[in-house]
Write a protein that holds these residues in place. Structure first.
Motif, mmCIF file in Angstrom:
data_model
loop_
_atom_site.group_PDB
_atom_site.id
_atom_site.type_symbol
_atom_site.label_atom_id
_atom_site.label_comp_id
_atom_site.label_asym_id
_atom_site.label_seq_id
_atom_site.Cartn_x
_atom_site.Cartn_y
_atom_site.Cartn_z
ATOM 1 N N ASN A 1 0.827 -1.220 0.000
ATOM 2 C CA ASN A 1 0.000 0.000 0.000
ATOM 3 C C ASN A 1 0.854 1.261 0.000
ATOM 4 O OD1 ASN A 1 -2.505 -1.279 -0.062
ATOM 5 N ND2 ASN A 1 -2.555 -1.547 2.160
ATOM 6 N N LYS A 2 1.949 1.216 0.725
ATOM 7 C CA LYS A 2 2.846 2.373 0.773
ATOM 8 C C LYS A 2 3.475 2.626 -0.589
ATOM 9 C CE LYS A 2 6.739 4.312 3.362
ATOM 10 N NZ LYS A 2 7.714 4.078 4.468
ATOM 11 N N GLU B 1 1.178 4.295 -3.071
ATOM 12 C CA GLU B 1 1.065 5.741 -2.856
ATOM 13 C C GLU B 1 2.244 6.488 -3.476
ATOM 14 O OE1 GLU B 1 0.758 6.464 1.289
ATOM 15 O OE2 GLU B 1 -1.150 5.409 1.533
ATOM 16 N N GLU C 1 2.253 6.595 -7.488
ATOM 17 C CA GLU C 1 1.101 7.178 -8.195
ATOM 18 C C GLU C 1 1.473 8.413 -9.004
ATOM 19 O OE1 GLU C 1 -2.533 7.079 -9.743
ATOM 20 O OE2 GLU C 1 -1.666 5.564 -8.399
#
Length: 371
Positions: A141-142, A145, A148
């Motif tokens: 998930n990190k 981010e 992106e």
């Protein structure tokens, strides 16, 4: 070549005892959780009868076996991915290894505590794998981010990377280990190279060591339903495992040869299987390693290489200059050389081959490099 296997599991299941047996070293192995805090590292010889046969044939002054590295890591508990127990320190120690040996207790003994106050090896594995999976999910998930921004710019590599990460995320959210995605062949070669940068724990190869105890109720010996559930889990997920009595192996670590086997028979209720030897061999294979040999009057040595290494890459195990200056390799299969009793007879029978830079070294090759 320095590749390591991290020994992990719940507290007090026999990890440090097994490590002691593997390395013939002494680290604390007491009957309480978190006895091991900092990881201990041990260099372990890979048992190989071929090495000693070659050494005897060559009348070598020195015999040096191939090696593999084991790391004893502190016990994991529920909530480790959120910092419980030794939390992040524990997880980082695992990330630093190349493969995982997960120790699981499969014996009942009221005198030896279990951190969960029950004996259920399948549930133990689920606790460990859940925590490792949650840690990987946080990593995934990190990275989504941070990547992106490049994705919005239309960066082709970033877009490809994101797609691969999302595939892994889907697996992790379904409570599957990341290495399962490789088994299922859901990533192409470029995606595999990209996700290696994530250093995911559950992407590493995993093998399970099922720890028994002589004189206790061992689940495998009584055909217990809990053991059958465990076997089904391994079969369904194509996981490798080995049975071992860490305590017995630790007690035998200072004995060799016939004396060791006699002692094994006496303290292990007649069980003659060398659990440590089998475990080391399986761990070696799990890392994708093979051994080639050099032999002569001065020394016979086993050299550790990755499977499918070319001759120049294999030569680099001896010295980097051997790779850069490689001309050719004189190769003979270990069995052929031993059957002939030496190089001269092997050459006369045409069993010694000259190989070039594209030759893929095979396990058990005996090689002389020309530079």
């Amino acid at each position: 070549m320095s590749l390591s296997i991290g020994i992990v599991g719940l507290p007090n299941v026999g990890k440090s005892t097994l490590f002691n047996a593997l390395t013939k070293n002494s680290v604390p192995a007491e009957n309480y959780p978190f006895c091991t805090i900092d990881p201990s590292v041990g260099i372990v010889e890979v048992p190989d009868d071929r090495l000693y046969s070659l050494s005897k044939m060559s009348v070598s002054k020195k015999t040096v076996p191939a090696i593999v590295e084991f790391v004893d890591i502190a016990g994991l508990v529920k909530g480790a991915s959120e910092g419980a127990g030794l939390g992040n320190k524990f997880l980082q120690h695992i990330r630093d290894t190349d493969a995982i040996l997960e120790v699981v207790r499969i014996f009942e003994d009221d005198k030896q505590i279990h951190v969960e106050n029950r004996i259920d090896p399948y549930l133990d594995i689920q606790i460990i794998n859940l925590e490792l999976g949650l840690a990987d999910l946080a990593t995934v998930n990190k990275r989504l981010e941070t990547i992106e921004k490049d994705v919005k710019k239309g960066d082709k590599v970033a877009i490809k990377f994101k797609g691969a990460i999302l595939k892994i995320k889907e697996y992790l959210e379904a409570d599957k280990l990341a290495n399962r995605i490789l088994e299922d062949k859901k990533l192409d070669e470029e995606e595999i190279k990209l996700v290696r940068d994530l250093h995911l724990i559950t992407m590493k190869p995993i093998m399970y060591a099922l720890n028994k105890k002589s004189g206790a109720k061992n689940l495998d010996e009584v055909n217990d339903a809990r053991f059958q559930e465990l076997l089904k889990y391994f079969k369904d997920n194509n996981f490798n495992y080995c049975l071992i009595d860490a305590k017995v192996e630790d007690e035998l670590k200072d004995f060799e040869g016939e004396e060791k086997e006699l002692m094994r028979s006496e303290i292990a209720n007649g069980v003659n299987d060398d659990g440590i030897k089998n475990l080391i061999h399986e761990g070696y294979k799990m890392l994708g390693l093979e051994t080639y040999f050099t032999t002569g009057e001065d020394e016979t040595r086993g050299w550790t290489i990755k499977k499918n290494s070319t001759a120049p890459v294999a030569a680099a195990a001896i010295h980097t200059d051997f790779q850069n200056k490689f001309i050719r390799a004189e190769v003979v299969a270990c069995k052929d050389l031993l059957d002939c009793g030496g190089y001269k007879a092997a050459k006369e029978k045409g069993l010694v081959r000259t190989e070039g830079k594209d030759y893929l070294v095979k396990d058990g090759d005996v090689i002389e490099f020309r530079i």
